[in-house]
Design an enzyme around this catalytic site. Structure first.
Site, mmCIF file in Angstrom:
data_model
loop_
_atom_site.group_PDB
_atom_site.id
_atom_site.type_symbol
_atom_site.label_atom_id
_atom_site.label_comp_id
_atom_site.label_asym_id
_atom_site.label_seq_id
_atom_site.Cartn_x
_atom_site.Cartn_y
_atom_site.Cartn_z
ATOM 1 C CB THR A 28 9.090 45.834 -30.905
ATOM 2 O OG1 THR A 28 7.828 46.377 -31.314
ATOM 3 C CG2 THR A 28 9.554 46.569 -29.661
ATOM 4 N NE ARG A 78 2.901 37.024 -33.369
ATOM 5 C CZ ARG A 78 3.289 38.197 -32.910
ATOM 6 N NH1 ARG A 78 3.841 38.287 -31.714
ATOM 7 N NH2 ARG A 78 3.144 39.285 -33.628
ATOM 8 C CG ASP A 138 4.572 48.796 -32.232
ATOM 9 O OD1 ASP A 138 4.605 49.206 -33.405
ATOM 10 O OD2 ASP A 138 3.787 47.918 -31.842
ATOM 11 C CG ASP A 145 4.996 43.613 -24.618
ATOM 12 O OD1 ASP A 145 4.938 42.934 -25.663
ATOM 13 O OD2 ASP A 145 4.119 44.444 -24.311
ATOM 14 N N GLY A 154 6.957 39.890 -33.529
ATOM 15 C CA GLY A 154 7.031 40.576 -34.814
ATOM 16 C C GLY A 154 8.464 40.896 -35.200
ATOM 17 C CG ASP A 208 5.552 48.439 -27.698
ATOM 18 O OD1 ASP A 208 6.664 47.908 -27.906
ATOM 19 O OD2 ASP A 208 4.478 47.863 -27.943
ATOM 20 N NE ARG A 245 0.144 45.692 -28.694
ATOM 21 C CZ ARG A 245 0.965 44.699 -28.379
ATOM 22 N NH1 ARG A 245 0.794 43.514 -28.910
ATOM 23 N NH2 ARG A 245 1.981 44.915 -27.556
#
Length: 327
Positions: free
Chosen positions: A129, A75, A131, A106, A14, A133, A175
């Protein structure tokens, strides 16, 4: 590991605001050290298809303020196969590329780690990212910008909520990590914040909203992380609240991909620049199979195996602060 003379750079997964600033830093670091730099378009899929372009310091002018990634991202199912990775390796060899800098999350790092084991090819990662995360770094590129985008949007939603005495459920991205929801919720004065790390439960949410109404609040904001257990079906949650708390008129806003776009914040531009320079420095030191991150405002590195273990633990103090100031 030999010292690289030609470094490739790509973005994968992303997109996140600040990726362009990171690319710029990698390219200009290469120029500074008299190295060649090659941009790989469309991420790991571009590696397989040989979608390369030589870059220099002027190639990356006027991109530090731009969101997204000018190298594009994609992707790649082909990269999940050995045949696809072998083709990517052959393309790198044909272009005499000695090492790679990969910017992503990740999934990107997991793929890079496999590639290193199979072909002994030097790769260093940069966490990009929204997020936040990724384990081993306090912040990821794009997180700060996404956070400010979310807060700005929720502030505007608050205006219309107040005008109509409504309850708004606002879904933000995340997410598996509630960093955006928790921090944006505190900053925007949310009455409740639903995050994956803390299962609030529907009954407790109803109790909290009921107390808010009794205390005199005429409108409310509930920030919902997309990965939260009871908030995964946010429209169903809205119906549940209206059925059980008749005094509430509920509206839903899903912020979605607006959080990924826009000009990166000052923090993200500086972070991306630091990590981009740090990635090239690491390759020149002969390091590989690592991610460059930021911990206590110092550039550091962790093995990919640590980075892909999951996100850092949620800040319990922030959860406590959110509970106290939402009364």
């Amino acid at each position: 590991m030999k010292i690289p003379k030609k470094i490739g750079v790509l973005t994968s997964g992303g997109d996140a605001p600040g990726m362009n600033a990171a690319i710029r830093a990698v390219v200009r670091s290469c120029t500074y050290y008299n190295l060649e730099c090659v941009g790989v378009y469309r991420g790991l899929q571009g590696l397989i298809e040989g979608d390369f372009e030589d870059l220099n310091a002027r190639s990356v002018k006027n991109i530090i303020n731009r969101g997204g990634t000018f190298l594009k991202s994609a992707r790649s199912k082909d990269f999940l196969t050995f045949e696809g990775r072998k083709k990517a390796f052959n393309n790198l060899q044909n272009e005499n590329i000695d090492a790679l800098v990969v910017i992503g999350g990740d999934g990107t790092f997991a793929g890079a780690s496999v590639f290193i084991k199979e072909f002994n090819f030097p790769i260093v990662g940069i966490p990009g990212t929204i997020d936040n995360d990724i384990n081993g770094t306090d912040y990821t590129i794009g997180y700060d910008t996404a956070l400010n985008t979310a807060v700005e949007a929720i502030d505007k939603i608050r205006d219309t909520a107040n005008s109509h005495n409504r309850l708004f459920l606002v879904e933000v991205m995340g997410r598996d990590a509630g960093d955006i929801a928790l921090n944006a919720g505190i900053a925007a004065g949310a009455e409740e914040i639903l995050i994956p790390e803390q299962n609030l439960g529907r009954e407790r949410l109803l109790e909290s909203l009921s107390r808010s109404k009794k205390s005199g609040k005429t409108s409310s904001i509930v920030v919902v992380c997309e990965g939260d257990q009871i908030g995964k079906n946010i429209f169903g949650l809205a119906e549940y609240i209206e059925e059980n708390l008749k005094e509430y008129e509920v509206r839903v806003t899903v912020l979605g991909h607006i959080q990924r776009g826009g000009s990166p914040s000052c923090y993200d531009r500086v972070l991306a620049s630091r990590l981009g320079v740090g990635a090239v420095d690491a390759l020149l030191r002969g390091e590989t199979n690592i991610m460059i991150g930021i911990v206590h405002n110092r550039v550091t590195s962790v093995p990919f195996s640590e980075a892909i273990k999951g996100s850092n633990e949620i800040d319990e103090e922030l959860i406590r602060v959110a509970d106290i100031i939402s009364i």
